[in-house]
Design an enzyme around this catalytic site. Structure first.
Site, PDB file in Angstrom:
ATOM      1  CD  GLN A 192      71.589  59.084  35.519  1.00 33.23           C
ATOM      2  OE1 GLN A 192      71.466  60.286  35.391  1.00 33.23           O
ATOM      3  NE2 GLN A 192      70.785  58.230  34.911  1.00 33.23           N
ATOM      4  CG  HIS A 216      63.080  57.167  28.116  1.00 33.12           C
ATOM      5  ND1 HIS A 216      63.294  58.011  27.064  1.00 33.12           N
ATOM      6  CD2 HIS A 216      63.668  57.740  29.194  1.00 33.12           C
ATOM      7  CE1 HIS A 216      63.983  59.069  27.488  1.00 33.12           C
ATOM      8  NE2 HIS A 216      64.232  58.926  28.771  1.00 33.12           N
ATOM      9  CG  MET A 273      64.977  63.795  33.586  1.00 33.28           C
ATOM     10  SD  MET A 273      66.034  65.234  33.721  1.00 33.28           S
ATOM     11  CE  MET A 273      66.936  65.156  32.196  1.00 33.28           C
TER      12      MET A 273
HETATM   13  P1  AMP Z   1      66.478  60.492  31.157  1.00 33.86           P
HETATM   14  O1  AMP Z   1      65.014  60.655  30.879  1.00 33.86           O
HETATM   15  O2  AMP Z   1      67.360  61.016  30.083  1.00 33.86           O
HETATM   16  O3  AMP Z   1      66.863  60.965  32.537  1.00 33.86           O
HETATM   17  O4  AMP Z   1      66.742  58.930  31.165  1.00 33.86           O
HETATM   18  C1  AMP Z   1      66.002  58.061  31.964  1.00 33.86           C
HETATM   19  C2  AMP Z   1      66.663  56.716  31.967  1.00 33.86           C
HETATM   20  O5  AMP Z   1      66.720  56.211  30.635  1.00 33.86           O
HETATM   21  C3  AMP Z   1      68.100  56.767  32.485  1.00 33.86           C
HETATM   22  O6  AMP Z   1      68.317  55.642  33.337  1.00 33.86           O
HETATM   23  C4  AMP Z   1      68.911  56.670  31.222  1.00 33.86           C
HETATM   24  O7  AMP Z   1      70.189  56.068  31.410  1.00 33.86           O
HETATM   25  C5  AMP Z   1      68.032  55.776  30.369  1.00 33.86           C
HETATM   26  N1  AMP Z   1      68.355  55.945  28.939  1.00 33.86           N
HETATM   27  C6  AMP Z   1      68.482  57.113  28.265  1.00 33.86           C
HETATM   28  N2  AMP Z   1      68.835  56.863  26.974  1.00 33.86           N
HETATM   29  C7  AMP Z   1      68.955  55.521  26.860  1.00 33.86           C
HETATM   30  C8  AMP Z   1      69.305  54.649  25.775  1.00 33.86           C
HETATM   31  N3  AMP Z   1      69.599  55.106  24.564  1.00 33.86           N
HETATM   32  N4  AMP Z   1      69.329  53.319  26.018  1.00 33.86           N
HETATM   33  C9  AMP Z   1      69.027  52.826  27.253  1.00 33.86           C
HETATM   34  N5  AMP Z   1      68.689  53.605  28.309  1.00 33.86           N
HETATM   35  C10 AMP Z   1      68.650  54.932  28.113  1.00 33.86           C
END
Ligand code: AMP
Length: 284
Positions: free
Chosen positions: A153, A37, A30
């Site tokens: 998720q 990310h 997102m």
């Molecule tokens: P989001 O943009 O929040 O939807 O996250 C995109 C992806 O990044 C998802 O697969 C999340 O699980 C992963 N993600 C978010 N925060 C972290 C983190 N601190 N460490 C590793 N992966 C993450």
């Protein structure tokens, strides 16, 4: 690196790439990138011949009164990060592109979406699985990369892929944390200085669970009580849940014997934060 906004353009780029690339990777996001990310993107670039990153703040995974409007957006910086990391294609669709008509078809994974965050965000996972199914159908990746940070998720998406025979592999990447333990999240931006300090109690509380299991404590009620008392040290923290569940079924357990997922969701000021750890009691 190309940046495209339409499904048609993604399909054209991926079809062309397929002729040369053996493995196509997708990192759904997102936006508002942080090192979490970036770790997913780097892993994808390392393992795949052609990497697509999607940037889409998906409205259907936000409930009424949640932070869809306020959700941080940093598109230009995100593109720069993608460029530097060696991404081949960024897919940044508009809401109209992803939901052209009123959406009448939803992917709903049962049972696994009921506990933990599902209790507090009843339509959230339906939005996540539906948008991921759409992205998988649009990009047709061989591998999609997700973070362990959003453990439920990841489990739900893995189950959707298995149940619907989707032809891709899901790769999970470890949670990236700040040096004081706080898991990186786009929502950490909502915290003021004191709240940011208080937020370190989330990981401290998870570590307490790990230590207690290591020390041979198996009663989850006892562990959860200790974890809650750590979180309650900060008056700014409102606990949504502190749960110890079976790492595969996500069902609550009373006595720890095998692999568990310990998960926390709290509200601190305007931010709702989640974190988790996996512990294997059999390995202690
Ligand atoms: P989001 O943009 O929040 O939807 O996250 C995109 C992806 O990044 C998802 O697969 C999340 O699980 C992963 N993600 C978010 N925060 C972290 C983190 N601190 N460490 C590793 N992966 C993450």
């Amino acid at each position: 690196m190309k940046v495209v906004e339409t499904i048609e353009a993604v399909r054209a780029e991926v079809t062309a790439a397929r002729k040369k690339a053996a493995t196509i990777g997708l990192v759904p996001t997102m936006g508002a990138f942080h090192r979490g990310h970036i770790s997913l993107i780097e892993r994808a670039v390392k393992h795949c011949d052609f990497v697509v990153v999607s940037i889409f703040v998906n409205p259907t995974q936000f409930g009424p009164g949640e932070d869809f409007q306020e959700y941080p957006r940093s598109f230009d910086t995100d593109l720069e990060i993608c460029r530097k990391s060696g991404v081949d294609l960024v897919f940044a669709p508009s809401t109209d592109q992803m939901y052209a008509a009123e959406n009448l078809t939803w992917v709903n994974v049962e049972k696994l979406t009921e506990p933990l965050c599902g209790r507090f965000r009843p339509t959230h996972f339906r939005g996540v699985t539906t948008v991921c199914a759409k992205l998988f159908n649009i990009v047709l990746p061989d591998i999609a990369f997700f973070g362990q940070k959003d453990a439920q998720q990841a489990i739900v998406i893995k189950r959707m892929v298995a149940d619907l025979n989707m032809p891709l592999k899901i790769v999970l990447c470890p949670t990236v944390r700040d040096p004081d333990g706080l898991a990186l999240s786009s929502r950490n931006k909502y915290l003021n200085q004191q709240q940011r300090k208080d937020a370190t109690l989330i990981y401290k509380s998870l570590q307490k669970c790990e230590k207690m299991v290591e020390a041979g404590v198996t009663n989850t009620e006892e562990i959860i009580a200790r974890m809650r008392s750590i979180l309650n040290q900060a008056p700014s923290i409102n606990i949504e849940y502190v749960s110890i569940v079976d790492a595969e079924t996500l069902q609550s357990i009373e006595n720890i014997t095998g692999k568990i997922l310990t998960a926390i969701a709290v509200k601190i000021g305007p931010a709702r934060l989640i974190d988790n750890i996996l512990v294997d009691a059999a390995k202690q």
